[in-house]
Motif scaffolding. Structure first.
Motif, PDB file in Angstrom:
ATOM      1  N   ALA A   1       3.423  -2.363 -18.580  1.00 41.58           N
ATOM      2  CA  ALA A   1       3.512  -2.914 -17.225  1.00 41.58           C
ATOM      3  C   ALA A   1       4.237  -4.259 -17.232  1.00 41.58           C
ATOM      4  CB  ALA A   1       2.113  -3.062 -16.632  1.00 41.58           C
ATOM      5  N   ALA A   2       3.939  -5.105 -18.208  1.00 42.78           N
ATOM      6  CA  ALA A   2       4.629  -6.400 -18.295  1.00 42.78           C
ATOM      7  C   ALA A   2       6.115  -6.192 -18.561  1.00 42.78           C
ATOM      8  CB  ALA A   2       3.992  -7.269 -19.375  1.00 42.78           C
ATOM      9  N   GLY A   3       6.448  -5.223 -19.395  1.00 43.63           N
ATOM     10  CA  GLY A   3       7.859  -4.899 -19.639  1.00 43.63           C
ATOM     11  C   GLY A   3       8.559  -4.449 -18.367  1.00 43.63           C
ATOM     12  N   GLU A   4       7.880  -3.622 -17.583  1.00 47.24           N
ATOM     13  CA  GLU A   4       8.426  -3.179 -16.295  1.00 47.24           C
ATOM     14  C   GLU A   4       8.654  -4.383 -15.371  1.00 47.24           C
ATOM     15  OE1 GLU A   4       9.182  -0.144 -14.982  1.00 47.24           O
ATOM     16  OE2 GLU A   4       8.086   1.341 -16.150  1.00 47.24           O
ATOM     17  N   ALA A   5       7.671  -5.299 -15.327  1.00 46.54           N
ATOM     18  CA  ALA A   5       7.791  -6.475 -14.462  1.00 46.54           C
ATOM     19  C   ALA A   5       8.948  -7.357 -14.902  1.00 46.54           C
ATOM     20  CB  ALA A   5       6.482  -7.265 -14.478  1.00 46.54           C
ATOM     21  N   GLU A   6       9.068  -7.587 -16.194  1.00 49.57           N
ATOM     22  CA  GLU A   6      10.161  -8.421 -16.703  1.00 49.57           C
ATOM     23  C   GLU A   6      11.511  -7.788 -16.406  1.00 49.57           C
ATOM     24  OE1 GLU A   6       8.950  -8.912 -20.773  1.00 49.57           O
ATOM     25  OE2 GLU A   6       7.404 -10.390 -20.213  1.00 49.57           O
ATOM     26  N   SER A   7      11.577  -6.463 -16.435  1.00 46.71           N
ATOM     27  CA  SER A   7      12.849  -5.794 -16.110  1.00 46.71           C
ATOM     28  C   SER A   7      13.206  -5.961 -14.630  1.00 46.71           C
ATOM     29  CB  SER A   7      12.805  -4.309 -16.489  1.00 46.71           C
ATOM     30  OG  SER A   7      12.021  -3.573 -15.572  1.00 46.71           O
ATOM     31  N   GLN A   8      12.219  -6.328 -13.801  1.00 44.29           N
ATOM     32  CA  GLN A   8      12.468  -6.616 -12.385  1.00 44.29           C
ATOM     33  C   GLN A   8      12.756  -8.105 -12.162  1.00 44.29           C
ATOM     34  OE1 GLN A   8      12.732  -4.158 -10.185  1.00 44.29           O
ATOM     35  NE2 GLN A   8      12.226  -2.759 -11.843  1.00 44.29           N
ATOM     36  N   GLY A   9      12.858  -8.876 -13.251  1.00 47.04           N
ATOM     37  CA  GLY A   9      13.152 -10.294 -13.150  1.00 47.04           C
ATOM     38  C   GLY A   9      11.942 -11.141 -12.803  1.00 47.04           C
ATOM     39  N   MET A  10      10.763 -10.634 -13.076  1.00 54.58           N
ATOM     40  CA  MET A  10       9.539 -11.350 -12.731  1.00 54.58           C
ATOM     41  C   MET A  10       9.056 -12.198 -13.905  1.00 54.58           C
ATOM     42  SD  MET A  10       7.682  -8.140 -10.797  1.00 54.58           S
ATOM     43  CE  MET A  10       6.318  -9.007 -10.034  1.00 54.58           C
ATOM     44  N   ASP A  11       8.601 -13.410 -13.600  1.00 57.93           N
ATOM     45  CA  ASP A  11       7.976 -14.301 -14.572  1.00 57.93           C
ATOM     46  C   ASP A  11       6.501 -13.916 -14.626  1.00 57.93           C
ATOM     47  OD1 ASP A  11       6.950 -16.370 -16.114  1.00 57.93           O
ATOM     48  OD2 ASP A  11       7.341 -17.930 -14.625  1.00 57.93           O
ATOM     49  N   VAL A  12       6.110 -13.189 -15.672  1.00 61.96           N
ATOM     50  CA  VAL A  12       4.798 -12.563 -15.679  1.00 61.96           C
ATOM     51  C   VAL A  12       4.082 -12.756 -17.012  1.00 61.96           C
ATOM     52  CG1 VAL A  12       5.687 -10.318 -16.402  1.00 61.96           C
ATOM     53  CG2 VAL A  12       3.587 -10.412 -15.121  1.00 61.96           C
ATOM     54  N   THR A  13       2.758 -12.910 -16.933  1.00 60.43           N
ATOM     55  CA  THR A  13       1.892 -12.926 -18.110  1.00 60.43           C
ATOM     56  C   THR A  13       0.813 -11.883 -17.885  1.00 60.43           C
ATOM     57  OG1 THR A  13       2.237 -15.299 -18.456  1.00 60.43           O
ATOM     58  CG2 THR A  13       0.294 -14.324 -19.495  1.00 60.43           C
ATOM     59  N   GLY A  14       0.642 -11.000 -18.849  1.00 64.86           N
ATOM     60  CA  GLY A  14      -0.388  -9.973 -18.748  1.00 64.86           C
ATOM     61  C   GLY A  14      -1.774 -10.540 -19.018  1.00 64.86           C
ATOM     62  N   VAL A  15      -2.734 -10.148 -18.190  1.00 63.86           N
ATOM     63  CA  VAL A  15      -4.123 -10.566 -18.366  1.00 63.86           C
ATOM     64  C   VAL A  15      -4.986  -9.302 -18.416  1.00 63.86           C
ATOM     65  CG1 VAL A  15      -6.065 -11.846 -17.394  1.00 63.86           C
ATOM     66  CG2 VAL A  15      -3.729 -12.715 -17.108  1.00 63.86           C
ATOM     67  N   PRO A  16      -5.481  -8.956 -19.596  1.00 63.98           N
ATOM     68  CA  PRO A  16      -6.333  -7.769 -19.679  1.00 63.98           C
ATOM     69  C   PRO A  16      -7.705  -8.049 -19.061  1.00 63.98           C
ATOM     70  CG  PRO A  16      -6.179  -8.825 -21.828  1.00 63.98           C
ATOM     71  CD  PRO A  16      -5.279  -9.584 -20.898  1.00 63.98           C
ATOM     72  N   THR A  17      -8.182  -7.111 -18.260  1.00 66.27           N
ATOM     73  CA  THR A  17      -9.495  -7.300 -17.673  1.00 66.27           C
ATOM     74  C   THR A  17     -10.563  -7.321 -18.762  1.00 66.27           C
ATOM     75  OG1 THR A  17     -11.135  -6.490 -16.127  1.00 66.27           O
ATOM     76  CG2 THR A  17      -9.771  -4.826 -17.179  1.00 66.27           C
TER      77      THR A  17
ATOM     78  N   LYS B   1       0.792  -1.228   0.000  1.00 64.11           N
ATOM     79  CA  LYS B   1       0.000   0.000   0.000  1.00 64.11           C
ATOM     80  C   LYS B   1       0.828   1.284   0.000  1.00 64.11           C
ATOM     81  CE  LYS B   1      -0.629  -0.374   4.972  1.00 64.11           C
ATOM     82  NZ  LYS B   1      -1.585  -0.339   6.055  1.00 64.11           N
ATOM     83  N   HIS B   2       2.013   1.224  -0.589  1.00 68.47           N
ATOM     84  CA  HIS B   2       2.877   2.398  -0.568  1.00 68.47           C
ATOM     85  C   HIS B   2       3.206   2.958  -1.946  1.00 68.47           C
ATOM     86  CE1 HIS B   2       3.286   1.701   3.677  1.00 68.47           C
ATOM     87  NE2 HIS B   2       3.638   0.457   3.434  1.00 68.47           N
ATOM     88  N   SER B   3       2.922   2.221  -3.004  1.00 68.08           N
ATOM     89  CA  SER B   3       3.338   2.648  -4.338  1.00 68.08           C
ATOM     90  C   SER B   3       2.358   3.638  -4.953  1.00 68.08           C
ATOM     91  CB  SER B   3       3.479   1.428  -5.246  1.00 68.08           C
ATOM     92  OG  SER B   3       2.234   0.765  -5.351  1.00 68.08           O
ATOM     93  N   LEU B   4       2.884   4.460  -5.849  1.00 67.10           N
ATOM     94  CA  LEU B   4       2.061   5.456  -6.523  1.00 67.10           C
ATOM     95  C   LEU B   4       2.095   5.329  -8.039  1.00 67.10           C
ATOM     96  CD1 LEU B   4       2.941   8.539  -4.288  1.00 67.10           C
ATOM     97  CD2 LEU B   4       0.929   7.059  -4.142  1.00 67.10           C
ATOM     98  N   VAL B   5       3.059   4.588  -8.571  1.00 61.66           N
ATOM     99  CA  VAL B   5       3.165   4.403 -10.025  1.00 61.66           C
ATOM    100  C   VAL B   5       3.415   2.926 -10.329  1.00 61.66           C
ATOM    101  CG1 VAL B   5       3.970   6.759 -10.506  1.00 61.66           C
ATOM    102  CG2 VAL B   5       5.627   4.952 -10.045  1.00 61.66           C
ATOM    103  N   THR B   6       3.248   2.555 -11.585  1.00 57.95           N
ATOM    104  CA  THR B   6       3.328   1.149 -11.996  1.00 57.95           C
ATOM    105  C   THR B   6       4.638   0.493 -11.574  1.00 57.95           C
ATOM    106  OG1 THR B   6       1.869   1.588 -13.870  1.00 57.95           O
ATOM    107  CG2 THR B   6       3.209  -0.406 -13.985  1.00 57.95           C
ATOM    108  N   LYS B   7       5.757   1.140 -11.816  1.00 60.90           N
ATOM    109  CA  LYS B   7       7.048   0.540 -11.473  1.00 60.90           C
ATOM    110  C   LYS B   7       7.124   0.234  -9.979  1.00 60.90           C
ATOM    111  CE  LYS B   7      12.009   1.072 -12.069  1.00 60.90           C
ATOM    112  NZ  LYS B   7      13.086   1.866 -12.698  1.00 60.90           N
TER     113      LYS B   7
END
Length: 193
Positions: free
Chosen positions: A145-161, A109-115
């Motif tokens: 957002a997925a690009g940002e996550a991958e740059s953090q070393g996260m194994d991520v798949t984007g799911v559009p609502t 509960k501390h973040s303000l932007v996607t990164k």
């Protein structure tokens, strides 16, 4: 020199068009894999209630959990000092009201932007041994957002609502154009040293 400038101009236009097309079509017709957790990127909350944009993301995340696609939901997003609650807290409350057990919910509960959402979500998730993620947001936000996550070393798949508040051309086009500019800026700044 003029020929060089013409080639550069053509390359810039082709890059912009390709980026726009890839953004517009990101996440379409994709099988959703199982993952350890779904990260719900924050959006506004209004007096302790999710905004229509946030509610669409929350509804998609609740479905993912109920469909056994994930074991945890991670809600992200801070709030101003005047806010009734953080976006993450509002997300948690929504999920609990919709049948998600509290022990399956993590918040940052501390973040303000996607990164920041992603960096902090990864820290929260590490305590549970979570290492694969579904990233829930609106379609045009997901590619960056997925690009940002991958740059953090996260194994991520984007799911559009499937419940996006951006349903009409009047709402989609401005959102698309803003995200298109953000995506190109993100890609260009990540190429620079």
């Amino acid at each position: 020199m003029r020929r060089f400038l013409k080639i550069i101009s053509i390359l810039i236009v082709v890059y912009a068009l390709y980026t726009g097309y890839s953004l517009w079509t990101y996440g379409e017709e994709k099988n959703i894999p199982d993952a350890d957790a779904a990260i719900v990127l924050g959006a506004a909350q209004w007096n302790g209630e999710p905004s229509p944009v946030f509610k669409g993301r929350l509804k998609q995340a609740v479905e993912l959990y109920k469909d056994d696609k994930v074991d945890y939901l991670i809600f992200t997003g801070g709030g101003s000092q005047e806010a009734a609650a953080s976006e993450a807290e509002v997300g948690k409350e929504y999920a609990v009201k919709n049948g998600i057990p509290k022990e399956a919910i993590l918040i940052e509960k501390h973040s303000l932007v996607t990164k920041e959402n992603l960096i902090n979500a990864k820290k929260v998730a590490s305590s549970k041994g979570i290492d694969s993620y579904l990233l829930v947001s609106d379609q045009f936000h997901l590619k960056r957002a997925a690009g940002e996550a991958e740059s953090q070393g996260m194994d991520v798949t984007g799911v559009p609502t499937q419940y996006s508040a951006y349903e009409t051309l009047n709402t989609k086009v401005p959102f698309f154009l803003r995200e298109w500019a953000y995506l190109m800026g993100y890609q260009i700044t990540n190429l620079l040293p």
